[in-house]
Design an enzyme around this catalytic site. Structure first.
Site, PDB file in Angstrom:
ATOM      1  N   MET A  29      86.047  58.112  28.501  1.00 18.88           N
ATOM      2  CA  MET A  29      87.222  59.095  28.299  1.00 18.88           C
ATOM      3  C   MET A  29      88.642  58.593  28.465  1.00 18.88           C
ATOM      4  SD  MET A  29      86.032  62.949  29.784  1.00 18.88           S
ATOM      5  CE  MET A  29      86.389  62.443  31.475  1.00 18.88           C
ATOM      6  N   ALA A  31      91.366  55.449  29.877  1.00 15.57           N
ATOM      7  CA  ALA A  31      91.884  55.011  31.289  1.00 15.57           C
ATOM      8  C   ALA A  31      90.839  54.037  31.690  1.00 15.57           C
ATOM      9  CB  ALA A  31      92.211  56.176  32.280  1.00 15.57           C
ATOM     10  N   HIS A  36      84.222  50.668  33.114  1.00 12.76           N
ATOM     11  CA  HIS A  36      84.087  50.639  31.802  1.00 12.76           C
ATOM     12  C   HIS A  36      83.853  49.294  31.234  1.00 12.76           C
ATOM     13  CE1 HIS A  36      86.706  54.252  32.674  1.00 12.76           C
ATOM     14  NE2 HIS A  36      85.670  54.986  32.192  1.00 12.76           N
ATOM     15  N   GLN A  60      83.521  69.540  28.440  1.00 12.38           N
ATOM     16  CA  GLN A  60      82.902  69.410  29.971  1.00 12.38           C
ATOM     17  C   GLN A  60      83.916  69.599  30.873  1.00 12.38           C
ATOM     18  OE1 GLN A  60      82.549  65.163  28.826  1.00 12.38           O
ATOM     19  NE2 GLN A  60      82.968  64.650  30.830  1.00 12.38           N
ATOM     20  N   LYS A 148      77.346  55.541  38.514  1.00 11.74           N
ATOM     21  CA  LYS A 148      78.395  56.402  39.105  1.00 11.74           C
ATOM     22  C   LYS A 148      78.502  57.861  39.006  1.00 11.74           C
ATOM     23  CE  LYS A 148      82.590  57.098  40.785  1.00 11.74           C
ATOM     24  NZ  LYS A 148      83.054  58.277  39.957  1.00 11.74           N
ATOM     25  N   GLN A 152      74.816  62.734  35.350  1.00 16.18           N
ATOM     26  CA  GLN A 152      75.012  62.816  34.028  1.00 16.18           C
ATOM     27  C   GLN A 152      73.978  61.759  33.431  1.00 16.18           C
ATOM     28  OE1 GLN A 152      79.009  62.225  32.426  1.00 16.18           O
ATOM     29  NE2 GLN A 152      78.547  60.034  32.026  1.00 16.18           N
ATOM     30  N   ARG A 186      90.062  58.723  37.918  1.00 17.81           N
ATOM     31  CA  ARG A 186      90.668  59.797  38.919  1.00 17.81           C
ATOM     32  C   ARG A 186      91.497  59.131  40.284  1.00 17.81           C
ATOM     33  NH1 ARG A 186      86.403  63.404  36.868  1.00 17.81           N
ATOM     34  NH2 ARG A 186      87.331  65.098  35.502  1.00 17.81           N
TER      35      ARG A 186
HETATM   36  P1  AMP Z   1      84.290  58.260  31.845  1.00 18.91           P
HETATM   37  O1  AMP Z   1      85.296  57.609  31.284  1.00 18.91           O
HETATM   38  O2  AMP Z   1      84.895  58.561  33.569  1.00 18.91           O
HETATM   39  O3  AMP Z   1      83.730  59.343  31.161  1.00 18.91           O
HETATM   40  O4  AMP Z   1      83.206  57.115  32.138  1.00 18.91           O
HETATM   41  C1  AMP Z   1      82.599  56.361  31.264  1.00 18.91           C
HETATM   42  C2  AMP Z   1      81.451  55.754  31.553  1.00 18.91           C
HETATM   43  O5  AMP Z   1      81.816  54.798  32.562  1.00 18.91           O
HETATM   44  C3  AMP Z   1      80.443  56.326  32.309  1.00 18.91           C
HETATM   45  O6  AMP Z   1      79.077  56.256  31.973  1.00 18.91           O
HETATM   46  C4  AMP Z   1      80.647  56.338  33.808  1.00 18.91           C
HETATM   47  O7  AMP Z   1      79.455  56.402  34.556  1.00 18.91           O
HETATM   48  C5  AMP Z   1      80.862  54.631  33.583  1.00 18.91           C
HETATM   49  N1  AMP Z   1      81.696  54.442  34.780  1.00 18.91           N
HETATM   50  C6  AMP Z   1      82.731  54.922  35.511  1.00 18.91           C
HETATM   51  N2  AMP Z   1      83.081  54.596  36.555  1.00 18.91           N
HETATM   52  C7  AMP Z   1      82.180  53.565  36.865  1.00 18.91           C
HETATM   53  C8  AMP Z   1      82.186  52.563  37.713  1.00 18.91           C
HETATM   54  N3  AMP Z   1      82.997  52.305  38.932  1.00 18.91           N
HETATM   55  N4  AMP Z   1      80.958  51.570  37.658  1.00 18.91           N
HETATM   56  C9  AMP Z   1      80.206  51.571  36.376  1.00 18.91           C
HETATM   57  N5  AMP Z   1      80.436  52.530  35.686  1.00 18.91           N
HETATM   58  C10 AMP Z   1      81.438  53.520  35.771  1.00 18.91           C
END
Ligand code: AMP
Length: 278
Positions: A29, A31, A36, A60, A148, A152, A186
Site C-alpha cells: 500500500m 509508504a 517492503h 479493506q 508481520k 493475512q 503506521r
Molecule cells: P502494506 O504496505 O502494509 O500492505 O505491506 C505490504 C507487505 O509488506 C505485506 O506483505 C506486509 O506483511 C509486508 N510488511 C510490512 N511491514 C513489514 C515488516 N516490518 N517486515 C516484513 N514485511 C513487512
C-alpha cells in the site's frame, strides 16, 4: 523501471514481453520502508522479473479507519523501487480496479473473523478481494508477503489452496528497527511518547521468546508475561494477546515450530500489530 497505471496494460506487457520468465510480485500500500524493501530484494533474487504494486485498497478499510489519512509517498516509493531495480511498478487508481456491484470474495468464517477479523470485521474480505485481483493481473510465479501480517499471510495461503491458484507464496521475515519496533507505515502516526510506549510490544515478544527458550510451554503464562510488560509501559488498550498454531487455532500448550504469538494494541489512535513465529 516501467510505471503502469492500467491493469490491462500491465497484463499485456507481461504476456508479450515476459511469457517464459519467472515473475515475482510484491503487493503493497506504499509508504515503502525497509520491510517492503526486503520483500522486493528477495523477489529480485528469486525471479527474472519483479513487479511491485502500490494501491491503498479501500475495501479493506472499515468505516472510521485511516483510509483517508493513510500515508502516501509516491515520489520516494518510486525512488526506492528504482534503486531496487524493480521492473514494473503498478500504480492504479481506484476506478481502474473497482467497478460498482462487484463479484465479491468472502474470507473463511472462522479464520477470517477471529483476532484481526474480529476487531476489523470485513477487513479480510477486502484484502482477499484485492490480492486475488492483483494475482489475476500479474499472474506471478512467486508472491511475497511479510510475516508481520501473520493472519493475512495465512489467509492468502488458504485462498491459493482453496481456489487452486498456481502461485507460490513466500513468507518473509519481519524487519525491525534496531530497537526492536517492527517497521510499519503506521509508525509515522506515533508521537515520540507513543513511540517509546510502542517499544514495549517487541520487548514483550522478545521476553516471551526467551521464556519459551528456557522451557515455558504454558500459553496462559506467556500471555500474562506479555500483558505485564505492555501494562508496565502504560499501554491500556490491548486488543488481543493470543497464542495460536499455524492454522490459527488457539493453543494452551506451546508447540515448537508451530506457534505464533500475536499482539494487537492501540496506542493513542494508532493501531499496531506485531508477532513472533516459533
Ligand atoms: P502494506 O504496505 O502494509 O500492505 O505491506 C505490504 C507487505 O509488506 C505485506 O506483505 C506486509 O506483511 C509486508 N510488511 C510490512 N511491514 C513489514 C515488516 N516490518 N517486515 C516484513 N514485511 C513487512
Amino acid at each position: 523501471m516501467t510505471i503502469i497505471t492500467q491493469a490491462r496494460s500491465l497484463q499485456e506487457n507481461l504476456k508479450k514481453n515476459h511469457k517464459n520468465s519467472s515473475v515475482g510480485f510484491v503487493p503493497t500500500m506504499g509508504a515503502l520502508h525497509a520491510g517492503h524493501k526486503s520483500l522486493i530484494e528477495l523477489s529480485k533474487k528469486e525471479n527474472e522479473i519483479t513487479v511491485v504494486s502500490i494501491f491503498i485498497n479501500p475495501t479493506q478499510f472499515l468505516a472510521g479507519e485511516d483510509f483517508d489519512k493513510y500515508p502516501q509517498k509516491f515520489e520516494s516509493d518510486k525512488k526506492i523501487c528504482e534503486l531496487c531495480k524493480v521492473d514494473y511498478l503498478f500504480y492504479p487508481q481506484i476506478d481502474t480496479i473497482y467497478t460498482k456491484d462487484e463479484v465479491l470474495i468472502k474470507a473463511p468464517s472462522y479464520k477470517g473473523f477471529i483476532l484481526e477479523g474480529e476487531n476489523r470485521p470485513g477487513h479480510f474480505d477486502g484484502m482477499l478481494q484485492i490480492v486475488l485481483k492483483l494475482f489475476n493481473i500479474v499472474h506471478p510465479t512467486n508472491a511475497y508477503f511479510g510475516k508481520k501480517d501473520a493472519q493475512q499471510l495465512i489467509l492468502i495461503k488458504q485462498m491459493v489452496k482453496n481456489l487452486f491458484l498456481d502461485i507460490n507464496i513466500v513468507e518473509c521475515d519481519i524487519i525491525r528497527e534496531a530497537n526492536g519496533l517492527a517497521l510499519s507505515s503506521r509508525n509515522s502516526y506515533l508521537s515520540s511518547i507513543e513511540y517509546t510506549q510502542a517499544l514495549a510490544i517487541s520487548r514483550s515478544l522478545e521476553r516471551a521468546a526467551k521464556a519459551i527458550a528456557n522451557g515455558q510451554r504454558d500459553a496462559l503464562a506467556i500471555q500474562a508475561l506479555i500483558k505485564d510488560i505492555l501494562t508496565e509501559a502504560e499501554i491500556s488498550n490491548i486488543e488481543y494477546i493470543q497464542v495460536v498454531n499455524r492454522d490459527f487455532e488457539p493453543l494452551t500448550t506451546i508447540e515448537l515450530k508451530n506457534t505464533i504469538l500475536l499482539i494487537a494494541v492501540k496506542i493513542g489512535t494508532t493501531r499496531l500489530i506485531d508477532n513472533f513465529w516459533l
